[in-house]
Design an enzyme around this catalytic site. Structure first.
Site: not given
Lengths: 132, 385
Positions: A61-65
């Site tokens: 998923g998103s790198t904001v993870g």
């Protein structure tokens, strides 16, 4: 029993195993306030990852993870340590930002050896997992 | 991955906690991607700036770091115009958090110019075959493809780590072997302006993360290449493409055997009108000098009847006050430091018209608003009538 593994993020910690064969997307799948998995249909839906030794194949998923992992740590609901089969950058960077020990590529398949609730030490500094 | 004695010392904390954490991030990425060593970089572009994206966790992490960047470093767009946020309809709570994030980066000596087109401002940041650590997907694509510099698409924290250390791990697009085109994309018809963004949107899902070689019947301008690359990166995850007879590395490699074709009809279908626009937004990626002059010419002495928002970098705006005046005198609004995709300001509209394939792709998912594509001239015409 000791299993050799590969260090991604330094440190060591012990705790109880929580495992899933599903990949984890930290953004959207884990509530950063409570540490509870909220993704529908996820094997760990409704479980808390707080203080656990979290064993999962890899992140997704998103790198904001990465920031979500950091937020879990700040809210005192992060896993004590993490074990991946093959680590990817989102979880690696999040673990390092948060000072959470993380190893990957254990030399034996941990899904065949470990069960939920097993007491385990992850020593990333010395690159091994120990089952007590 | 091999670390020098000095790098080992940094890794083990002899130069403090921040640098240790940064070195550990670079080393972990190097291990994951099988890099042999760290390499020096020329510049860094750091993503993870908009409060809409990184939230309180991101702010807290950046605020906890100490030290100074050792190579020129610039920021990705923020969630608002850092000065004119009130005019965008941004609320105070968001604005305060956003300004805190920018100050936290400033403390580390990152240049607080927020733009996805650093190459329009500082040519010296990226040269042919120079290694960079850039993050924003369209900037990465432009640097690799149009300039022939070398950068992977860094995440926010790894870009900042690279800026504080001055190095990045040697893997991916830093290596020649990964820059070889693997798929030929033949494009029919005579194309101009937003057509190139449309081609990017069509090709992206098929190309995914491969390196495509494009064959066009017309020679695209650098601005059109910017649109192509931005759309390819948004709809696929293309970080490098080549264009026959145009981009600097295209001649280096043989044409890939595997090929796909895109016809004019499928390009035209990307322009389908799904809704009636109440906002026209241009500047995704941020406008360059040539585009700014073009818009100033189109708007000079006229008055827009619909909301027309134009996004560019503050630095370019300051360099060209006459063009900015021509645009704002038409009642169009010019915003700096941000864009229609990363700012919550776009969310209150019903339908947004753009001249960018990338914006067409992201506006519906990131702002929850349907979007339509038009050429630059069509967008201006819609705003004037």
């Amino acid at each position: 029993m000791k299993i050799k593994a590969h260090r991604i993020s330094k440190g060591k910690a012990s705790g109880r195993i929580l495992l899933t064969k599903d990949a984890i997307s930290f953004l959207g799948s884990v509530d950063p306030k409570t540490g509870i998995v909220v993704e529908k249909e996820h094997e760990l839906e409704g479980e808390s990852i707080s203080e656990k030794i979290l064993l999962f194949p890899c992140g997704k998923g998103s790198t904001v993870g990465s920031y979500v992992i950091y937020q879990l740590k700040k809210n005192n609901v992060a896993p004590a340590a993490m074990i991946n089969l093959r680590c990817e950058p989102i979880v690696a960077v999040g673990a390092i930002m948060s000072g959470i020990p993380l190893v990957d590529q254990p030399e034996k398949n941990p899904f065949e050896i470990l069960r939920n609730g097993d007491s385990v030490l992850v020593d990333a500094d010395n690159e091994y997992i120990e089952i007590s | 991955m091999y670390l020098t004695t000095e790098e080992e010392k940094i890794y083990n904390g002899e130069y403090g906690k921040t640098l240790a954490q940064c070195m550990q991030i670079l080393a972990a990425l190097g291990e994951i991607y099988d890099a042999d060593r760290l390499i020096q970089i020329k510049s860094v572009q750091v993503a993870g700036v908009s409060y809409k994206t990184i939230g309180d966790a991101g702010l807290e992490w950046i605020s906890g770091l100490h030290g100074r960047v050792v190579v020129p470093s610039i920021l990705n767009p923020a969630g608002m115009d850092l000065k004119n946020w009130r005019k965008m309809g941004i609320d105070r709570a968001f604005a305060e958090k956003q300004l805190e994030i920018v100050s936290a980066y400033k403390r580390l000596d990152v240049r607080c110019e927020c733009t996805c087109t650093p190459y329009h401002i500082y040519e010296e940041f990226a040269g042919f075959k120079e290694h960079l650590a850039w993050s924003e997907s369209s900037a990465v694509s432009y640097a690799n493809s149009v300039i022939g510099a070398r950068t992977n698409r860094e995440g926010g924290p790894s870009a900042l780590a690279a800026a504080l250390i001055g190095k990045t791990a040697n893997y991916g697009l830093h290596l020649d072997e990964n820059r070889v085109p693997t798929l030929t994309v033949k494009v029919e018809g005579r194309l101009h302006d937003a057509d190139f963004g449309a081609v990017g949107n069509i090709a992206g899902p098929t190309v995914k993360d491969q390196v495509p070689l494009f064959k066009f019947k017309t020679i695209p301008s650098p601005e059109e290449l910017k649109q192509l690359g931005a759309a390819l990166a948004a709809s696929g995850s293309v970080a490098l493409y080549h264009v026959s007879n145009v981009t600097p590395e295209a001649k280096t490699y043989p044409d890939p055997v595997e090929s796909i074709s895109i016809d004019k009809k499928s390009i035209d279908s990307v322009y389908a009108r799904r809704c009636t626009p109440d906002l026209i937004a241009l500047g995704c990626p941020h406008l360059g000098t040539k585009e700014l002059f073009e818009l100033a010419n189109l708007l000079k002495g006229r008055t827009v009847k619909k909301e027309l928002w134009i996004f560019t970098s503050r630095r370019l705006g300051e360099r060209h006050p006459a063009q900015i005046a021509a645009i704002t005198n038409s009642r169009a609004k010019v915003f700096y430091d941000t864009c229609m995709v990363v700012s919550p300001a776009s969310e209150r509209f019903e339908c947004i018209m753009v001249n960018s394939g990338k914006a067409l792709h992201y506006v519906p998912s990131m702002c929850g608003v349907p979007a339509v594509l038009g050429t630059t001239e069509e967008c201006i015409k819609t705003a004037l009538h």
